[in-house]
Design a protein around this motif. Structure first.
Motif, short mmCIF file in Angstrom:
data_model
loop_
_atom_site.label_atom_id
_atom_site.label_comp_id
_atom_site.label_asym_id
_atom_site.label_seq_id
_atom_site.Cartn_x
_atom_site.Cartn_y
_atom_site.Cartn_z
N UNK A 258 0.56 -1.06 -0.22
CA UNK A 258 -0.16 0.53 0.29
C UNK A 258 0.93 0.86 0.14
N UNK A 259 0.42 2.33 -0.94
CA UNK A 259 0.82 3.61 -0.67
C UNK A 259 1.57 4.33 1.07
N UNK A 260 2.84 4.68 0.78
CA UNK A 260 3.38 5.12 2.81
C UNK A 260 3.67 3.80 3.11
N UNK A 261 3.35 3.13 3.04
CA UNK A 261 4.25 2.26 3.72
C UNK A 261 5.63 2.31 4.11
N UNK A 262 5.98 2.17 5.57
CA UNK A 262 7.63 2.68 5.63
C UNK A 262 8.59 1.87 4.37
N UNK A 263 9.54 2.47 4.52
CA UNK A 263 10.69 2.05 3.25
C UNK A 263 11.23 0.73 4.21
N UNK A 264 12.18 0.42 2.94
CA UNK A 264 12.64 -0.81 3.66
C UNK A 264 14.06 -0.34 4.60
N UNK A 265 14.25 -0.57 5.45
CA UNK A 265 15.72 -0.21 6.63
C UNK A 265 15.83 1.11 6.59
N UNK A 266 14.78 1.14 6.66
CA UNK A 266 14.95 2.81 6.99
C UNK A 266 14.58 2.98 8.54
N UNK A 267 14.95 3.76 9.66
CA UNK A 267 14.76 3.24 11.05
C UNK A 267 13.35 3.93 10.87
N UNK A 268 12.54 4.58 11.91
CA UNK A 268 11.54 5.29 12.61
C UNK A 268 11.73 5.02 13.56
N UNK A 269 11.13 6.28 14.53
CA UNK A 269 11.18 6.04 15.70
C UNK A 269 9.26 5.96 15.93
N UNK A 270 9.32 4.30 16.68
CA UNK A 270 7.83 4.19 17.09
C UNK A 270 7.52 4.90 19.00
N UNK A 271 6.25 5.53 18.44
CA UNK A 271 5.18 5.76 19.72
C UNK A 271 4.44 5.44 19.96
N UNK A 272 4.21 4.05 21.01
CA UNK A 272 3.35 3.74 21.77
C UNK A 272 2.26 4.29 22.21
N UNK A 273 0.80 3.77 21.56
CA UNK A 273 -0.87 4.55 22.63
C UNK A 273 -0.52 4.78 24.05
N UNK A 274 -0.07 3.72 24.53
CA UNK A 274 0.31 3.51 25.54
C UNK A 274 2.05 4.12 26.59
N UNK A 275 2.12 4.63 26.19
CA UNK A 275 3.42 5.78 26.83
C UNK A 275 4.59 5.56 27.00
N UNK A 276 5.10 4.82 25.24
CA UNK A 276 6.75 4.31 25.54
C UNK A 276 7.37 4.11 23.42
N UNK A 277 8.20 5.00 23.72
CA UNK A 277 9.10 5.77 22.18
C UNK A 277 10.19 4.32 22.41
N UNK A 278 10.82 3.60 21.09
CA UNK A 278 11.32 3.10 20.73
C UNK A 278 12.18 3.17 19.12
N UNK A 279 12.67 2.38 18.60
CA UNK A 279 13.13 3.26 16.94
C UNK A 279 12.62 1.42 16.37
N UNK A 280 12.32 1.31 15.42
CA UNK A 280 11.27 0.46 15.02
C UNK A 280 11.74 0.64 13.23
N UNK A 281 11.50 -0.65 12.30
CA UNK A 281 11.89 -0.33 11.12
C UNK A 281 11.46 -1.60 10.43
#
Length: 377
Positions: A258-281
């Protein structure tokens, strides 16, 4: 009448004195009917009560809980109470009820054998006294016990009135407000940051229309052989040993194309709805995997940790010994939790990594879709 004591330094039990826990187990062992009306319970005490009921051969039991309808109930305790209610109803021996007419703060226990009164307890001991934990280990309580039939009947009369529909209802029939519990599986973990509810709200105000609903692929139940050892249950796969927290989020082609899905092997910062933050890809062959970047267990601790906080599953220390798959996540567990997918939503926010690289910020959501009122804490 005589007193039941706590056994805490410097007030240890003296000769001739008896603790609440010891007397409760003794009275239950001499009974076939048990009725309880208390203000508060704990998840551990509910499990202990079930063990006592089974070990003692109790064939008639009712637990009425008095404070949560107006105050809100911890979600782990709520789900444990639901499970206990379900077990008792299926066995045809009793139920768990919630007082809804007012805040009931009393602590009453009655024991009967073949219709004859055995004992009645009244005092300061909530059900949590059956299983001492860090929160009540140093909490001193005193209760009074009577074995006089007339006095036991007087206590029973109050419990019976509390069971009437004008005062209470079965827990399955009550809309109990829930207090969401902190996912402690992420507390103190490297590469993970705790953020406030205000910070979460700020990110949520900046979400875009680019969003993906990613289903959690799991077996239907513990007897279902499909999907064992894959996705969030990958720890049960044969071959390399994995810890229970490690998962593999495999995303279907229909989603990742689908359009806009995160790019391959490009890290992003994930922020969770219950208050945590970590890198994902997103990574792997054909970009099929959604992982926490620095430690594969982080994503697992977020997803499985929510289920643990909800009281629906317990972590397994040695997966290879879990032959009954008690730690396996199933559709039944997710249905009770109220959510069977995670939502990945892009925001307009950018952040800077430690190496100076700019990263997109995405929201990860896994709080339950539930019609139970939620109390924010």
């Amino acid at each position: 009448m005589r007193l039941l004591y706590s056994n805490i330094l410097p007030l240890r039990l003296e000769e001739g004195q008896q603790s609440f826990i010891d007397y409760f187990k003794e009275a239950a062992g001499n009974s076939d009917s048990l009725e309880i009306a208390v203000g508060y319970v704990s998840k551990a005490s509910l499990m202990e009560l079930q063990n006592i009921v089974e070990d003692s051969g109790i064939n008639n039991v009712c637990l009425n809980i008095g404070m949560y309808y107006l105050e809100g109930m911890p979600e782990g305790t709520y789900n444990a109470a639901l499970s206990l209610n379900e077990a008792w109803k299926q066995a045809g021996i009793g139920e768990v009820r919630i007082v809804k007419a007012f805040k009931y703060h009393g602590k009453l226990y009655t024991f009967y054998k073949k219709g004859n009164p055995v004992a009645g307890i009244i005092g300061s001991n909530n059900l949590g006294a059956l299983k001492l934990e860090a929160s009540n280990l140093r909490q001193y309580e005193i209760s009074a016990v009577t074995e006089t039939p007339e006095e036991i009947e007087e206590v029973s009369n109050i419990i019976r009135k509390l069971k009437e529909p004008r005062c209470s209802a079965n827990i399955q029939e009550v809309r109990v407000p829930l207090v969401r519990e902190v996912n402690t599986a992420l507390v103190g973990q490297e590469f993970v940051t705790r953020i406030t509810s205000d910070e979460v709200a700020a990110y949520q105000r900046n979400v875009t229309d680019i969003s993906f609903e990613i289903p959690l692929k799991v077996p239907e139940n513990h007897a279902d052989p499909r999907m064992r050892g894959s996705n969030i249950n990958v720890c049960y796969a044969s071959g390399r040993k994995r810890v229970w927290w490690e998962i593999e989020m495999v995303v279907g082609k229909e989603i990742r194309d689908l359009p806009g899905y995160p790019e391959h092997n490009k890290p992003f910062m994930a922020v969770t709805d219950d208050g945590w933050k970590f890198k994902a890809w997103t990574c792997g062959q054909n970009n099929k995997n959604l992982y926490s970047k620095d430690d594969l267990k982080i994503m697992g601790r977020w997803i499985k940790g929510r289920l643990v906080a909800s009281g629906l599953v317990e972590p397994v220390n040695q997966v290879e010994t879990d032959k009954a798959f008690k730690g396996m996540i199933t559709e039944e567990i997710l249905e009770k939790y109220g959510r069977n997918s995670i939502t990945l939503t892009k925001t307009t926010v950018k952040t800077i990594a430690e190496d100076g690289t700019e990263m997109d910020v995405w929201m990860l959501s896994f709080l339950p879709n539930t019609d139970v009122q939620e109390v924010t804490v």
